[in-house]
Design an enzyme around this catalytic site. Structure first.
Site, short mmCIF file in Angstrom:
data_model
loop_
_atom_site.label_atom_id
_atom_site.label_comp_id
_atom_site.label_asym_id
_atom_site.label_seq_id
_atom_site.Cartn_x
_atom_site.Cartn_y
_atom_site.Cartn_z
N ARG A 1 0.80 -1.14 0.09
CA ARG A 1 -0.01 0.22 0.10
C ARG A 1 0.71 1.31 0.16
NH1 ARG A 1 -3.39 -2.45 -1.85
NH2 ARG A 1 -5.61 -2.93 -1.12
N GLU B 1 -3.10 7.89 -5.67
CA GLU B 1 -3.50 7.02 -6.86
C GLU B 1 -4.56 7.83 -7.68
OE1 GLU B 1 -3.38 2.85 -6.27
OE2 GLU B 1 -1.51 3.04 -5.36
N HIS C 1 -0.66 0.53 -10.26
CA HIS C 1 -1.15 -0.44 -9.41
C HIS C 1 -1.78 -1.70 -10.11
CE1 HIS C 1 -3.18 -0.62 -5.19
NE2 HIS C 1 -3.03 -1.72 -5.65
#
EC number: 1.1.1.79
Length: 324
Positions: free
Chosen positions: A237, A266, A285
């Site tokens: 994370r 993000e 991601h």
């Protein structure tokens, strides 16, 4: 009469049909206030909630008084207020098992791509810079027989250790809340404190969930303890790492390079210094982002919701004690 559920994510046709065979499904694009207001009756009656990425907090739960289970198409659940769910005895289901191998592949991809500068030199080839024999300015560094430090030895850490140990003859160091006997027996992994791991590892791979304890766990102090030749990898994370401290460590040469699949914000801001650094591999991601795994995650989430609303929270439940 079938229970009602809210679906806020697209599903493959066969999985949607499976969901609809068990529930009355209301499909919505998101969980915004506008959407909730437009479907107020459906939200107030829904016993189940299925989707991903959206914030599920106490304010939303007030709009869903009949909710009994929420199922996320992800392993991470930091966008859910677990305490608020637990207080109302609402089960939170996630998909921790089906993405393990794929995320471990992504981590190994980051290790290899960053070490060998694969993206950077590929772009140089496309730009026409390969005009003869390559020199040291094209070279990367070896991966085989280098020491890999894994921060967080869960399912994904174990799968990464398997790849590194058997595929690349890498000694494994790890730091976790407890000793992991399987990692030690199968891969000769050595448990150590975080400072030792940082000082001795050639690659530092962080695979941690985001909690109050792990927020900014890796910061300026930790980067100072790494080798100047160290390559830092994060696919857990983003906020586990102090991104400003990472940028400073890369700019100053305190560490050699970084391979990143997650970020504090993000999508990554277009003006982030990380985007201009040749010694950074930045991915959007993609940890679990393959066709096969995303399908399996969605299927798992559907099954999780079916099981939870049938009273079975024996598998994949984040808060089983709160709902029993």
């Amino acid at each position: 009469m079938k229970p009602s559920v809210i679906l806020y994510k697209s599903l493959p046709d066969d999985l949607l049909a499976r969901l609809e065979s068990h529930f009355n499904v209301t499909r919505v694009p998101d969980l915004s206030p506008e959407t909730i207001e437009a479907h107020a009756s459906a939200f107030s009656e829904a016993q189940g909630l299925l989707g991903s990425s959206e914030k599920v907090d106490a304010a939303l739960l007030e709009k869903m008084p009949a909710l009994r289970a929420a199922s996320t198409v992800s392993v991470g659940y930091d966008n859910f207020d677990v305490d608020a769910l637990s207080a109302k005895k609402i089960a939170l289901m996630h998909t921790p098992t089906v993405l393990t191998e794929t995320v471990a592949d992504t981590l190994m991809t980051l290790v290899l791509t960053t070490a060998r500068r694969a993206l950077e030199v590929a772009e140089r080839v496309k730009a026409g810079e390969w005009t003869g024999s390559i020199g040291p300015d094209w070279f990367g560094c070896d991966v085989h027989h280098k020491t890999l430090g894994i921060v967080g030895m869960g399912r994904i850490g174990l799968a990464l250790a398997q790849r590194a140990h058997f595929g690349f003859n890498m000694p494994i160091l790890y730091n976790a809340r407890r000793h992991h006997s399987e990692a030690e027996e199968r891969f000769n992994a050595r448990y150590c404190d975080l400072d030792t791991l940082l000082a001795e590892s050639d690659f530092v791979c962080v695979i941690l969930p985001l909690t109050d304890e792990t927020h900014h766990m890796i910061g300026a102090e930790q980067f100072r303890k790494m080798k100047k030749s160290a390559i830092f990898i994060n696919a857990g994370r983003g906020p586990v790492v102090d991104e400003n401290a990472l940028i400073a460590a890369l700019q100053s040469g305190e560490i050699h390079a970084a391979g990143l699949d997650v970020f504090e914000q993000e999508p990554l801001s277009k003006d982030s210094p990380l985007l201009t650094m040749k010694n950074v591999v930045a991915l959007p991601h993609i940890g679990s982002a393959t066709h096969e795994t995303r399908y399996n995650m969605a299927a798992c989430a559907v099954d999780n919701l079916i099981n939870a609303l049938n009273g079975d929270v024996s598998q994949n439940c984040v808060n089983p004690k709160a709902v029993k």
